[in-house]
Scaffold this active site. Structure first.
Site, PDB file in Angstrom:
ATOM      1  CG  LEU A 194      -2.158  -0.812   1.269  1.00  0.00           C
ATOM      2  CD1 LEU A 194      -2.915  -0.566   2.565  1.00  0.00           C
ATOM      3  CD2 LEU A 194      -3.070  -0.522   0.078  1.00  0.00           C
ATOM      4  CG  ASP A 195       0.742   3.869  -3.259  1.00  0.00           C
ATOM      5  OD1 ASP A 195       1.642   3.083  -3.601  1.00  0.00           O
ATOM      6  OD2 ASP A 195      -0.192   4.214  -3.998  1.00  0.00           O
ATOM      7  CE1 TYR A 196       5.746   7.779   4.735  1.00  0.00           C
ATOM      8  CE2 TYR A 196       4.510   9.627   3.800  1.00  0.00           C
ATOM      9  CZ  TYR A 196       5.337   9.110   4.778  1.00  0.00           C
ATOM     10  OH  TYR A 196       5.761   9.914   5.817  1.00  0.00           O
TER      11      TYR A 196
END
Length: 239
Positions: free
Chosen positions: A102-104
């Site tokens: 999952l992206d930052y």
């Protein structure tokens, strides 16, 4: 057993990432550096080390669901000393790692495990597992934009597979949409929303196949139930 398979079973990383570790010269067998993919090892006789630390097959498989907050890197470690999702499960003794990413700046459901075989299968492109997100976007998509999103969009050098999008709330100057995709390309949901001129303000993943976040609080985690583990294993074995 092939070296990268042994490493995955030992909880070092997925098979794909284990291959990179081998090619980077970080693995020794009986004190000899091995950079050959597919090298056969005998776990009962060979001394296998990664970064000069002996590795063993994991005895107990761990399966965890985490509600990842924004501001955490989906990685075991980070060269810039940023917070990682592993920091949130520090009480787990076994070495575990994320299934996918999952992206930052994206929150929500993330699976973690020490089951390398399962991670490899779940993240392989042939396993089209639906992932559902709740996104707050700028503006309110019209019918034509929703149609384009559902049918597929040209992003960079690829066309997205058919997806699902439904408006669940409209506000002044923004809306909340429910999105389901089965691909997992880098920042794909954000890029798709940008393509139809409705950039993401907030993004949260709420389900991974039949596994749902439900009321798990942000930053908390729990172990998967036996039913959820069976679902994952049945899902990957059917494809």
């Amino acid at each position: 057993m092939r070296l990268q398979k042994f490493m995955a079973k030992a909880g070092i990383a997925s098979r794909r990432k284990s291959e990179k570790i081998i090619l980077d010269g970080r693995v020794t067998i009986n004190n000899t550096m091995i950079k050959e993919l597919g090298f056969k090892v005998d776990p009962k006789k060979d001394i296998i080390k990664v970064d000069n630390k002996k590795i063993f097959l994991e005895k107990e498989k761990i399966y965890i669901i985490l509600n990842k907050p924004v501001g955490y890197i989906t990685s075991v470690s980070d060269q810039f000393n940023r917070k990682t999702v592993i920091d949130l499960v520090s009480k787990v003794d076994q070495r575990i790692y994320p299934v996918g990413r999952l992206d930052y700046d994206t929150s929500g459901l993330l699976l973690l495990t020490n089951d390398g075989d399962l991670t490899y299968k779940m993240t392989h492109p042939s396993h089209e597992v639906n992932k559902t997100y709740i996104a707050e976007v700028k503006g309110i998509p019209n019918n034509e934009e929703l149609k384009q999103f559902k049918e597929g969009l040209k992003i960079e050098d690829y066309i997205t597979s058919p997806a699902d999008i439904n408006i669940i709330k409209k506000d002044k100057g923004k809306s909340t949409v429910k999105i389901t995709i089965h691909e997992g390309k880098n920042r794909q949901v954000r890029k798709m929303c940008e393509k139809i001129n409705h950039p993401v303000i907030k993004l949260k993943r709420v389900s991974f196949g039949d596994i749902r976040l439900n009321d798990l609080r942000e930053g908390d985690y729990r172990f998967l139930t036996d039913k959820e583990i069976r679902y994952i294993k049945d899902e990957i074995n059917e494809k």
